[in-house]
Design a protein around this motif. Structure first.
Motif, PDB file in Angstrom:
ATOM      1  N   LEU A 234       5.320  63.956 -10.815  1.00 54.65           N
ATOM      2  CA  LEU A 234       4.611  65.006 -11.543  1.00 54.65           C
ATOM      3  C   LEU A 234       5.088  65.005 -12.986  1.00 54.65           C
ATOM      4  O   LEU A 234       6.278  65.188 -13.249  1.00 54.65           O
ATOM      5  CB  LEU A 234       4.873  66.382 -10.915  1.00 54.65           C
ATOM      6  N   PRO A 235       4.179  64.810 -13.948  1.00 53.52           N
ATOM      7  CA  PRO A 235       4.586  64.815 -15.354  1.00 53.52           C
ATOM      8  C   PRO A 235       5.038  66.196 -15.811  1.00 53.52           C
ATOM      9  O   PRO A 235       4.534  67.224 -15.361  1.00 53.52           O
ATOM     10  CB  PRO A 235       3.330  64.388 -16.111  1.00 53.52           C
ATOM     11  N   GLY A 236       5.969  66.203 -16.717  1.00 51.45           N
ATOM     12  CA  GLY A 236       6.561  67.437 -17.217  1.00 51.45           C
ATOM     13  C   GLY A 236       5.596  68.378 -17.915  1.00 51.45           C
ATOM     14  O   GLY A 236       5.931  69.542 -18.131  1.00 51.45           O
ATOM     15  N   ILE A 237       4.403  67.924 -18.260  1.00 51.37           N
ATOM     16  CA  ILE A 237       3.433  68.791 -18.927  1.00 51.37           C
ATOM     17  C   ILE A 237       3.052  69.986 -18.052  1.00 51.37           C
ATOM     18  O   ILE A 237       2.663  71.035 -18.548  1.00 51.37           O
ATOM     19  CB  ILE A 237       2.174  67.996 -19.345  1.00 51.37           C
ATOM     20  N   TYR A 238       3.215  69.860 -16.733  1.00 53.06           N
ATOM     21  CA  TYR A 238       2.874  70.943 -15.808  1.00 53.06           C
ATOM     22  C   TYR A 238       4.027  71.915 -15.569  1.00 53.06           C
ATOM     23  O   TYR A 238       3.841  72.952 -14.963  1.00 53.06           O
ATOM     24  CB  TYR A 238       2.432  70.376 -14.459  1.00 53.06           C
TER      25      TYR A 238
END
Length: 168
Positions: free
Chosen positions: A142-146
């Motif tokens: 899961l990318p950190g943007i979330y």
């Protein structure tokens, strides 16, 4: 002054053996909507992807379908489910870097990513926070943007219900 009781809504596929949850539900403090597990996961994924709703056959003809829009496609009845967008999502991951990129272990990868993406604010509790660049890019689930907040937590890893018997 009017004093009102705040009722919280819970959407779940399984509630387990949680005595406090049961107390809140039976006292009317908590409203409960059951969803089949796959439908719940897809509702979270849809909400996180900006998809307002989708049609599914799962639950048609059951109490889950009551009050929902139905439509026939190729002779089969489907019901409309809406995407879930939550104010807050809380997830548990194995490892994160300081930017919030997450790595999940084993079955934690099933529901945590869609739960994280459907929250306007996502808090991730992780077992370990490593420096940025320490995670292999292909291993990030899961990318950190979330992720908006990281908490490093140390817990005892328990099973839900332990059952033992005496040795023969």
């Amino acid at each position: 002054l009017l004093k009102t009781k705040q009722i919280r809504k819970m959407i779940s596929s399984y509630v387990g053996e949680n005595a406090e949850f049961m107390r809140q539900y039976l006292s009317g403090e908590l409203e409960l909507e059951f969803n089949p597990q796959g439908t719940l996961a897809e509702r979270m994924r849809a909400g996180g992807a900006g998809i307002a709703g989708f049609y599914t056959k799962t639950g048609v003809g059951t109490v889950v379908a009551e009050g929902k829009e139905h439509k026939v496609f190729d002779g089969e009845t489907y019901m409309l489910e809406t995407g879930i967008v939550a104010d807050l999502s809380i997830v548990k991951a194995w490892k994160a870097d300081a930017s919030g990129n997450l790595v999940f272990r084993k079955t934690a990868r099933n529901f945590n990513p869609p739960a994280a993406t459907c929250g306007r604010t996502c808090v991730a509790e992780v077992e370990e926070i490593v420096p940025v660049g320490s995670l292999e890019p292909d291993q990030i689930h899961l990318p950190g943007i979330y992720v908006h907040r990281l908490i490093e937590g140390k817990h005892e890893k328990r099973i839900e219900q332990r059952t033992t018997r005496a040795a023969a």
